[in-house]
Design a protein around this motif. Structure first.
Motif, PDB file in Angstrom:
ATOM      1  N   ASP A   1       0.828  -1.194   0.000  1.00 36.96           N
ATOM      2  CA  ASP A   1       0.000   0.000   0.000  1.00 36.96           C
ATOM      3  C   ASP A   1       0.872   1.258   0.000  1.00 36.96           C
ATOM      4  O   ASP A   1       0.625   2.192  -0.757  1.00 36.96           O
ATOM      5  CB  ASP A   1      -0.924  -0.016   1.221  1.00 36.96           C
ATOM      6  CG  ASP A   1      -1.872   1.162   1.240  1.00 36.96           C
ATOM      7  OD1 ASP A   1      -2.490   1.445   0.198  1.00 36.96           O
ATOM      8  OD2 ASP A   1      -1.981   1.794   2.303  1.00 36.96           O
ATOM      9  N   LYS A   2       1.912   1.286   0.821  1.00 40.22           N
ATOM     10  CA  LYS A   2       2.825   2.435   0.862  1.00 40.22           C
ATOM     11  C   LYS A   2       3.583   2.578  -0.456  1.00 40.22           C
ATOM     12  O   LYS A   2       3.807   3.688  -0.930  1.00 40.22           O
ATOM     13  CB  LYS A   2       3.809   2.292   2.026  1.00 40.22           C
ATOM     14  CG  LYS A   2       3.197   2.588   3.365  1.00 40.22           C
ATOM     15  CD  LYS A   2       4.244   2.510   4.457  1.00 40.22           C
ATOM     16  CE  LYS A   2       3.629   2.811   5.808  1.00 40.22           C
ATOM     17  NZ  LYS A   2       4.607   2.721   6.899  1.00 40.22           N
ATOM     18  N   PHE A   3       3.987   1.455  -1.026  1.00 42.10           N
ATOM     19  CA  PHE A   3       4.691   1.469  -2.306  1.00 42.10           C
ATOM     20  C   PHE A   3       3.791   2.045  -3.396  1.00 42.10           C
ATOM     21  O   PHE A   3       4.216   2.871  -4.211  1.00 42.10           O
ATOM     22  CB  PHE A   3       5.160   0.052  -2.640  1.00 42.10           C
ATOM     23  CG  PHE A   3       6.106  -0.051  -3.800  1.00 42.10           C
ATOM     24  CD1 PHE A   3       7.222   0.760  -3.894  1.00 42.10           C
ATOM     25  CD2 PHE A   3       5.889  -0.993  -4.800  1.00 42.10           C
ATOM     26  CE1 PHE A   3       8.105   0.654  -4.961  1.00 42.10           C
ATOM     27  CE2 PHE A   3       6.769  -1.108  -5.867  1.00 42.10           C
ATOM     28  CZ  PHE A   3       7.873  -0.284  -5.946  1.00 42.10           C
ATOM     29  N   LEU A   4       2.538   1.643  -3.395  1.00 45.54           N
ATOM     30  CA  LEU A   4       1.561   2.150  -4.365  1.00 45.54           C
ATOM     31  C   LEU A   4       1.411   3.665  -4.217  1.00 45.54           C
ATOM     32  O   LEU A   4       1.453   4.398  -5.206  1.00 45.54           O
ATOM     33  CB  LEU A   4       0.214   1.457  -4.165  1.00 45.54           C
ATOM     34  CG  LEU A   4      -0.961   1.998  -4.984  1.00 45.54           C
ATOM     35  CD1 LEU A   4      -0.710   1.837  -6.475  1.00 45.54           C
ATOM     36  CD2 LEU A   4      -2.250   1.293  -4.586  1.00 45.54           C
ATOM     37  N   LYS A   5       1.248   4.139  -2.995  1.00 52.16           N
ATOM     38  CA  LYS A   5       1.085   5.577  -2.764  1.00 52.16           C
ATOM     39  C   LYS A   5       2.324   6.345  -3.205  1.00 52.16           C
ATOM     40  O   LYS A   5       2.218   7.429  -3.789  1.00 52.16           O
ATOM     41  CB  LYS A   5       0.779   5.841  -1.292  1.00 52.16           C
ATOM     42  CG  LYS A   5      -0.620   5.433  -0.906  1.00 52.16           C
ATOM     43  CD  LYS A   5      -0.887   5.646   0.561  1.00 52.16           C
ATOM     44  CE  LYS A   5      -2.292   5.159   0.913  1.00 52.16           C
ATOM     45  NZ  LYS A   5      -2.542   5.183   2.348  1.00 52.16           N
ATOM     46  N   LYS A   6       3.499   5.801  -2.939  1.00 46.66           N
ATOM     47  CA  LYS A   6       4.750   6.463  -3.319  1.00 46.66           C
ATOM     48  C   LYS A   6       4.853   6.578  -4.841  1.00 46.66           C
ATOM     49  O   LYS A   6       5.196   7.629  -5.376  1.00 46.66           O
ATOM     50  CB  LYS A   6       5.943   5.681  -2.771  1.00 46.66           C
ATOM     51  CG  LYS A   6       7.293   6.323  -3.053  1.00 46.66           C
ATOM     52  CD  LYS A   6       8.413   5.490  -2.436  1.00 46.66           C
ATOM     53  CE  LYS A   6       9.758   6.098  -2.559  1.00 46.66           C
ATOM     54  NZ  LYS A   6      10.181   6.539  -3.853  1.00 46.66           N
ATOM     55  N   ILE A   7       4.540   5.497  -5.549  1.00 50.52           N
ATOM     56  CA  ILE A   7       4.600   5.518  -7.018  1.00 50.52           C
ATOM     57  C   ILE A   7       3.592   6.506  -7.593  1.00 50.52           C
ATOM     58  O   ILE A   7       3.921   7.295  -8.474  1.00 50.52           O
ATOM     59  CB  ILE A   7       4.387   4.105  -7.594  1.00 50.52           C
ATOM     60  CG1 ILE A   7       5.641   3.268  -7.354  1.00 50.52           C
ATOM     61  CG2 ILE A   7       4.054   4.156  -9.084  1.00 50.52           C
ATOM     62  CD1 ILE A   7       5.538   1.839  -7.799  1.00 50.52           C
ATOM     63  N   MET A   8       2.383   6.495  -7.079  1.00 50.23           N
ATOM     64  CA  MET A   8       1.361   7.406  -7.597  1.00 50.23           C
ATOM     65  C   MET A   8       1.748   8.862  -7.332  1.00 50.23           C
ATOM     66  O   MET A   8       1.538   9.733  -8.181  1.00 50.23           O
ATOM     67  CB  MET A   8      -0.010   7.080  -6.988  1.00 50.23           C
ATOM     68  CG  MET A   8      -0.548   5.712  -7.395  1.00 50.23           C
ATOM     69  SD  MET A   8      -0.576   5.409  -9.184  1.00 50.23           S
ATOM     70  CE  MET A   8      -1.845   6.549  -9.698  1.00 50.23           C
ATOM     71  N   LEU A   9       2.348   9.124  -6.180  1.00 48.35           N
ATOM     72  CA  LEU A   9       2.808  10.475  -5.863  1.00 48.35           C
ATOM     73  C   LEU A   9       3.921  10.911  -6.816  1.00 48.35           C
ATOM     74  O   LEU A   9       3.922  12.045  -7.307  1.00 48.35           O
ATOM     75  CB  LEU A   9       3.284  10.544  -4.409  1.00 48.35           C
ATOM     76  CG  LEU A   9       3.631  11.928  -3.885  1.00 48.35           C
ATOM     77  CD1 LEU A   9       2.411  12.842  -3.908  1.00 48.35           C
ATOM     78  CD2 LEU A   9       4.202  11.831  -2.482  1.00 48.35           C
ATOM     79  N   LEU A  46       4.374   9.844  -9.857  1.00 44.95           N
ATOM     80  CA  LEU A  46       3.765  10.075 -11.164  1.00 44.95           C
ATOM     81  C   LEU A  46       3.063  11.435 -11.208  1.00 44.95           C
ATOM     82  O   LEU A  46       3.165  12.162 -12.196  1.00 44.95           O
ATOM     83  CB  LEU A  46       2.771   8.965 -11.502  1.00 44.95           C
ATOM     84  CG  LEU A  46       3.364   7.593 -11.825  1.00 44.95           C
ATOM     85  CD1 LEU A  46       2.260   6.549 -11.932  1.00 44.95           C
ATOM     86  CD2 LEU A  46       4.190   7.636 -13.098  1.00 44.95           C
ATOM     87  N   LYS A  47       2.374  11.788 -10.144  1.00 49.79           N
ATOM     88  CA  LYS A  47       1.635  13.053 -10.115  1.00 49.79           C
ATOM     89  C   LYS A  47       2.564  14.258 -10.028  1.00 49.79           C
ATOM     90  O   LYS A  47       2.247  15.315 -10.566  1.00 49.79           O
ATOM     91  CB  LYS A  47       0.638  13.062  -8.957  1.00 49.79           C
ATOM     92  CG  LYS A  47      -0.536  12.142  -9.201  1.00 49.79           C
ATOM     93  CD  LYS A  47      -1.523  12.136  -8.067  1.00 49.79           C
ATOM     94  CE  LYS A  47      -2.655  11.166  -8.410  1.00 49.79           C
ATOM     95  NZ  LYS A  47      -3.632  11.050  -7.355  1.00 49.79           N
ATOM     96  N   ASN A  48       3.701  14.095  -9.373  1.00 51.59           N
ATOM     97  CA  ASN A  48       4.604  15.227  -9.159  1.00 51.59           C
ATOM     98  C   ASN A  48       5.669  15.380 -10.237  1.00 51.59           C
ATOM     99  O   ASN A  48       6.284  16.442 -10.352  1.00 51.59           O
ATOM    100  CB  ASN A  48       5.289  15.121  -7.794  1.00 51.59           C
ATOM    101  CG  ASN A  48       4.315  15.334  -6.664  1.00 51.59           C
ATOM    102  OD1 ASN A  48       3.290  15.989  -6.815  1.00 51.59           O
ATOM    103  ND2 ASN A  48       4.610  14.759  -5.516  1.00 51.59           N
ATOM    104  N   GLY A  49       5.905  14.345 -11.018  1.00 54.12           N
ATOM    105  CA  GLY A  49       6.958  14.390 -12.027  1.00 54.12           C
ATOM    106  C   GLY A  49       6.477  14.960 -13.350  1.00 54.12           C
ATOM    107  O   GLY A  49       5.284  15.143 -13.574  1.00 54.12           O
ATOM    108  N   LEU A  50       7.441  15.259 -14.205  1.00 58.00           N
ATOM    109  CA  LEU A  50       7.154  15.592 -15.602  1.00 58.00           C
ATOM    110  C   LEU A  50       7.388  14.310 -16.376  1.00 58.00           C
ATOM    111  O   LEU A  50       8.491  13.765 -16.382  1.00 58.00           O
ATOM    112  CB  LEU A  50       8.071  16.713 -16.108  1.00 58.00           C
ATOM    113  CG  LEU A  50       7.895  17.111 -17.570  1.00 58.00           C
ATOM    114  CD1 LEU A  50       6.470  17.616 -17.838  1.00 58.00           C
ATOM    115  CD2 LEU A  50       8.908  18.179 -17.961  1.00 58.00           C
TER     116      LEU A  50
END
Length: 125
Positions: free
Chosen positions: A6-14, A16-20
């Motif tokens: 769950d933490k890994f999923l949140k980290k990846i999604m974050l 993706l949302k914050n990167g270019l």
């Protein structure tokens, strides 16, 4: 399935949302839009020099430039090509997030991401 995933999923999604994000095509863009990730995405179609310049102009201070190409032969070729192009401009790029996406979701193409994401969310509930 547990707290770690769950933490890994949140980290990846974050990330993706914050990167270019630089993606291969319109289906990849549509997949990211379905997940609410749309504002910071560049399609890698057109003239390579223009793609690089667009990315350089859009990149904000402290933001990661993430090459999010498919995990197939063409995606690997594009990753290496653009990694070198940006390196020549003095920029580091993130090429590892795509492998994390594959490890977490078990996908090869980025257009599979929404289906895999929603499936994983159901499993984690």
């Amino acid at each position: 399935m547990g707290i770690t995933q769950d933490k890994f999923l949140k980290k990846i999604m974050l990330e993706l949302k914050n990167g270019l994000l630089l993606v291969e095509g319109k289906n990849d863009l549509a997949a990211l839009e379905e997940l609410g990730i749309a504002g910071n995405v560049i399609l890698a179609n057109g003239q390579n020099g223009q793609i690089v310049q667009k990315a350089l102009s859009m990149l904000e201070k402290g933001q990661k430039l993430i090459l999010l190409f498919d995990l197939d032969t063409e995606g690997e070729r594009k990753t290496e090509f653009f990694k070198e192009k940006f390196f020549n401009e003095g920029m580091a790029v993130d090429t590892e997030l795509r492998h994390k996406v594959r490890a977490l979701f078990g996908i090869i193409t980025m257009e599979e991401l929404p289906t895999a994401y929603y499936r994983l969310m159901d499993e984690l509930e």
